[in-house]
Design an enzyme around this catalytic site. Structure first.
Site, PDB file in Angstrom:
ATOM      1  N   LYS A 114       0.828  -1.215   0.000  1.00  0.00           N
ATOM      2  CA  LYS A 114       0.000   0.000   0.000  1.00  0.00           C
ATOM      3  C   LYS A 114       0.853   1.251   0.000  1.00  0.00           C
ATOM      4  O   LYS A 114       0.451   2.264  -0.561  1.00  0.00           O
ATOM      5  CB  LYS A 114      -0.998  -0.012   1.166  1.00  0.00           C
ATOM      6  CG  LYS A 114      -2.090  -1.065   0.958  1.00  0.00           C
ATOM      7  CD  LYS A 114      -3.350  -0.807   1.758  1.00  0.00           C
ATOM      8  CE  LYS A 114      -4.407  -1.848   1.377  1.00  0.00           C
ATOM      9  NZ  LYS A 114      -5.592  -1.833   2.216  1.00  0.00           N
ATOM     10  N   LYS A 196      -4.027 -11.020  -6.964  1.00  0.00           N
ATOM     11  CA  LYS A 196      -5.309 -11.267  -6.296  1.00  0.00           C
ATOM     12  C   LYS A 196      -6.378 -10.294  -6.801  1.00  0.00           C
ATOM     13  O   LYS A 196      -6.071  -9.165  -7.178  1.00  0.00           O
ATOM     14  CB  LYS A 196      -5.154 -11.214  -4.771  1.00  0.00           C
ATOM     15  CG  LYS A 196      -5.400  -9.882  -4.138  1.00  0.00           C
ATOM     16  CD  LYS A 196      -5.638  -9.954  -2.630  1.00  0.00           C
ATOM     17  CE  LYS A 196      -6.054  -8.565  -2.166  1.00  0.00           C
ATOM     18  NZ  LYS A 196      -6.581  -8.413  -0.861  1.00  0.00           N
ATOM     19  N   LYS A 199     -10.470  -4.962  -4.619  1.00  0.00           N
ATOM     20  CA  LYS A 199     -11.426  -3.859  -4.756  1.00  0.00           C
ATOM     21  C   LYS A 199     -10.802  -2.674  -5.456  1.00  0.00           C
ATOM     22  O   LYS A 199     -11.460  -1.927  -6.150  1.00  0.00           O
ATOM     23  CB  LYS A 199     -11.821  -3.362  -3.363  1.00  0.00           C
ATOM     24  CG  LYS A 199     -12.861  -4.146  -2.661  1.00  0.00           C
ATOM     25  CD  LYS A 199     -13.247  -3.379  -1.392  1.00  0.00           C
ATOM     26  CE  LYS A 199     -13.742  -4.302  -0.309  1.00  0.00           C
ATOM     27  NZ  LYS A 199     -13.019  -4.191   0.948  1.00  0.00           N
TER      28      LYS A 199
HETATM   29  P1  ATP Z   1      -8.390  -3.595  -0.747  1.00  0.00           P
HETATM   30  O1  ATP Z   1      -8.109  -4.199  -2.080  1.00  0.00           O
HETATM   31  O2  ATP Z   1      -9.176  -2.302  -0.791  1.00  0.00           O
HETATM   32  O3  ATP Z   1      -7.218  -3.548   0.177  1.00  0.00           O
HETATM   33  P2  ATP Z   1      -9.674  -6.093  -0.119  1.00  0.00           P
HETATM   34  O4  ATP Z   1     -10.466  -6.389  -1.345  1.00  0.00           O
HETATM   35  O5  ATP Z   1      -8.458  -6.869   0.158  1.00  0.00           O
HETATM   36  O6  ATP Z   1      -9.409  -4.542   0.001  1.00  0.00           O
HETATM   37  P3  ATP Z   1     -10.578  -6.257   2.631  1.00  0.00           P
HETATM   38  O7  ATP Z   1     -11.671  -5.500   3.285  1.00  0.00           O
HETATM   39  O8  ATP Z   1      -9.188  -5.855   2.961  1.00  0.00           O
HETATM   40  O9  ATP Z   1     -10.717  -6.218   1.071  1.00  0.00           O
HETATM   41  O10 ATP Z   1     -10.764  -7.809   2.917  1.00  0.00           O
HETATM   42  C1  ATP Z   1     -11.923  -8.433   3.367  1.00  0.00           C
HETATM   43  C2  ATP Z   1     -11.729  -9.921   3.406  1.00  0.00           C
HETATM   44  O11 ATP Z   1     -11.692 -10.455   2.085  1.00  0.00           O
HETATM   45  C3  ATP Z   1     -10.423 -10.376   4.063  1.00  0.00           C
HETATM   46  O12 ATP Z   1     -10.682 -11.505   4.878  1.00  0.00           O
HETATM   47  C4  ATP Z   1      -9.548 -10.756   2.911  1.00  0.00           C
HETATM   48  O13 ATP Z   1      -8.610 -11.753   3.259  1.00  0.00           O
HETATM   49  C5  ATP Z   1     -10.552 -11.297   1.922  1.00  0.00           C
HETATM   50  N1  ATP Z   1     -10.111 -11.167   0.536  1.00  0.00           N
HETATM   51  C6  ATP Z   1      -9.810 -10.015  -0.110  1.00  0.00           C
HETATM   52  N2  ATP Z   1      -9.473 -10.254  -1.396  1.00  0.00           N
HETATM   53  C7  ATP Z   1      -9.548 -11.601  -1.570  1.00  0.00           C
HETATM   54  C8  ATP Z   1      -9.321 -12.471  -2.686  1.00  0.00           C
HETATM   55  N3  ATP Z   1      -8.967 -12.005  -3.865  1.00  0.00           N
HETATM   56  N4  ATP Z   1      -9.513 -13.800  -2.497  1.00  0.00           N
HETATM   57  C9  ATP Z   1      -9.896 -14.285  -1.305  1.00  0.00           C
HETATM   58  N5  ATP Z   1     -10.130 -13.517  -0.209  1.00  0.00           N
HETATM   59  C10 ATP Z   1      -9.962 -12.190  -0.330  1.00  0.00           C
END
Ligand code: ATP
Ligand code: LTN
Length: 332
Positions: A114, A196, A199
Site C-alpha cells: 500500500k 489477487k 477492490k
Molecule cells: P483492498 O483491495 O481495498 O485492500 P480487499 O479487497 O483486500 O481490500 P478487505 O476489506 O481488505 O478487502 O478484505 C476483506 C476480506 O476479504 C479479508 O478476509 C480478505 O482476506 C478477503 N479477501 C480479499 N481479497 C480476496 C481475494 N482475492 N480472495 C480471497 N479472499 C480475499
C-alpha cells in the site's frame, strides 16, 4: 455464557465487496453462526488509512453493513456492528501499540504494497493498521478469525502481540487462530490471474462486484484471461483456468474432478459461460436482499445501534481488565 468458541472478523467499507471478498471470507461467515458465537464488524477506522471521500465512506459503510446482512449474517445470531461506534477498539489499540515493535510492522507485506501504491500518503495509520486489527480481535478474546489468505501475516502478528502482552503482564489474551477456507482463500484477478482480485483494481474487467448484474458478470467472465490450450483441467501454470475452476467449484460445490468431466471435450468458451451463469445465479439472492435492506434505513439504524451496544458491553469488560493489568488506575 456457553462453551462455544468465539469468532471475530471484519471487512473494510472501501467499496462494494468483490467476488474475492465473498468467496474468500464473507460467504463463510453466515454458516459459522450455528456452530460458534460470532462477532462481525465493518471496519471503517481501517478504511481511512487510505484517502477516502467522507460522503462516500459514510455511504459505503452503511452499504457494507446491509451487504453483510444480505450475505447471511443474522443479527439475532451474531453481533454485527460498525467499528467506529465501539470506542474500546481505539482504547486497546493504544496499549497494543506499546507491545508492538517498529521492525515487526515494517515487515508487513500489505504495508509495503500500500505504501508503494500511495507514495504521497504513507501515514502512521497505514503503518500501525495491524495493531488496530489485533485490537479488534483481542478486545473480544476471539479464538478464530475467518479471513482470506492475504490476512494470514496480520494474524500471526496479532498472536505475537497477544503473546508479548501476556509475557509482560500475565496470561490474559487468547491467541487467535486464522480460519482459512481450503478452496477460494485467494481468488485471482480475471485480467491477470497471477494477482489477487482486489477492490482497488483500476481495470473493472478484472473484478466481479457481488452487486454486478447477470449480463455484466457473464461479459466479464467471457473476457477472462486464460491460456492458449483448450482443456478445462486444474494444472500448475494454468492460472486463469485454475482460478475459474476455483470460483466455479465454490459456487456450485462441485470438486475439480467433477468439473473436468463436465467440460471434457468442450472449449473454454462453454466453460466461461457456465462459470458466469453459475456465479450470477448464486449472487442473485444477495442482490435482491441487499436492495430490500438498503432501502430500509430506519431498520438498518436499529440493527447497527443494537450491534454497537452489544459489542461495547462485551469488549468493555475485557479492555478494562487490560487497563488494570498494565497499571492504569481504576476509575471505579
Ligand atoms: P483492498 O483491495 O481495498 O485492500 P480487499 O479487497 O483486500 O481490500 P478487505 O476489506 O481488505 O478487502 O478484505 C476483506 C476480506 O476479504 C479479508 O478476509 C480478505 O482476506 C478477503 N479477501 C480479499 N481479497 C480476496 C481475494 N482475492 N480472495 C480471497 N479472499 C480475499
Ligand atoms: N485487515 C483486514 C480487515 C480487518 C480484520 C480485522 C479482519 C480489520 N480488522 C479483524 C479480521 C479480524 C483486511 O484487510 N481484510
Amino acid at each position: 455464557m456457553d462453551d462455544k468458541k468465539l469468532i471475530f472478523s471484519g471487512i473494510q467499507p472501501t467499496g462494494t465487496f468483490t467476488l474475492g471478498n465473498y468467496i474468500g471470507a464473507v460467504r463463510n461467515w453466515g454458516p459459522l453462526q450455528d456452530e460458534y458465537n460470532c462477532i462481525y464488524s465493518v471496519v471503517n477506522m481501517h478504511a481511512i488509512t487510505v484517502r477516502q471521500d467522507p460522503a462516500a465512506l459514510r455511504k459505503n459503510t452503511l452499504d457494507s453493513y446491509a451487504l453483510l446482512m444480505a450475505c447471511g449474517i443474522d443479527i439475532n445470531k451474531s453481533i454485527l456492528f460498525i467499528q467506529s461506534h465501539v470506542k474500546t477498539h481505539a482504547e486497546l489499540n493504544w496499549i497494543l501499540g506499546c507491545c508492538t515493535q517498529f521492525g515487526e510492522l515494517s515487515r508487513m507485506t500489505q504495508f509495503k504494497e500500500k505504501s508503494q501504491r500511495h507514495p504521497d500518503d504513507i501515514n502512521a495509520g497505514l503503518f500501525t493498521y495491524p495493531v488496530l486489527m489485533a485490537a479488534d480481535i483481542l478486545a473480544y478474546n476471539a479464538d478464530l478469525v475467518p479471513v482470506g489468505i492475504d490476512q494470514k501475516q496480520h494474524l500471526e502478528l496479532a498472536r505475537n502481540i497477544a503473546q508479548r502482552f501476556n509475557q509482560r503482564y500475565g496470561d490474559f489474551f487468547t491467541l487467535p487462530e486464522p480460519y482459512i477456507a481450503e478452496v477460494g482463500a485467494k481468488v485471482m484477478s480475471l485480467q491477470d490471474p497471477t494477482k489477487k482480485m482486489s477492490k482497488s483494481d483500476e481495470n473493472p474487467n478484472a473484478v466481479i462486484s457481488i452487486l454486478d448484474d447477470k449480463d455484466t458478470i457473464i461479459r466479464k467472465f467471457k473476457r477472462a484471461v486464460t491460456d492458449s490450450e483448450a482443456e478445462v483441467a486444474y494444472r500448475e501454470g494454468k492460472d486463469g483456468i485454475n482460478n475459474l475452476m476455483t470460483i466455479y467449484s465454490s459456487v456450485t460445490g462441485k470438486d475439480f474432478a467433477a468439473i473436468e468431466s463436465e467440460f471434457a471435450g468442450k472449449g473454454y468458451g462453454d466453460f466461461k459461460l457456465a462459470v458466469g451463469e453459475a456465479v450470477a445465479d448464486h449472487l442473485e439472492p444477495v442482490r435482491t436482499e441487499f436492495a430490500r435492506l438498503s432501502g430500509d434505513k430506519a431498520y438498518l439504524k436499529e440493527c447497527y445501534t443494537a450491534g454497537a451496544e452489544k459489542a461495547l458491553r462485551y469488549s468493555q469488560r475485557i479492555v478494562l481488565k487490560a487497563y488494570h493489568k498494565v497499571g492504569f488506575v481504576d476509575l471505579k
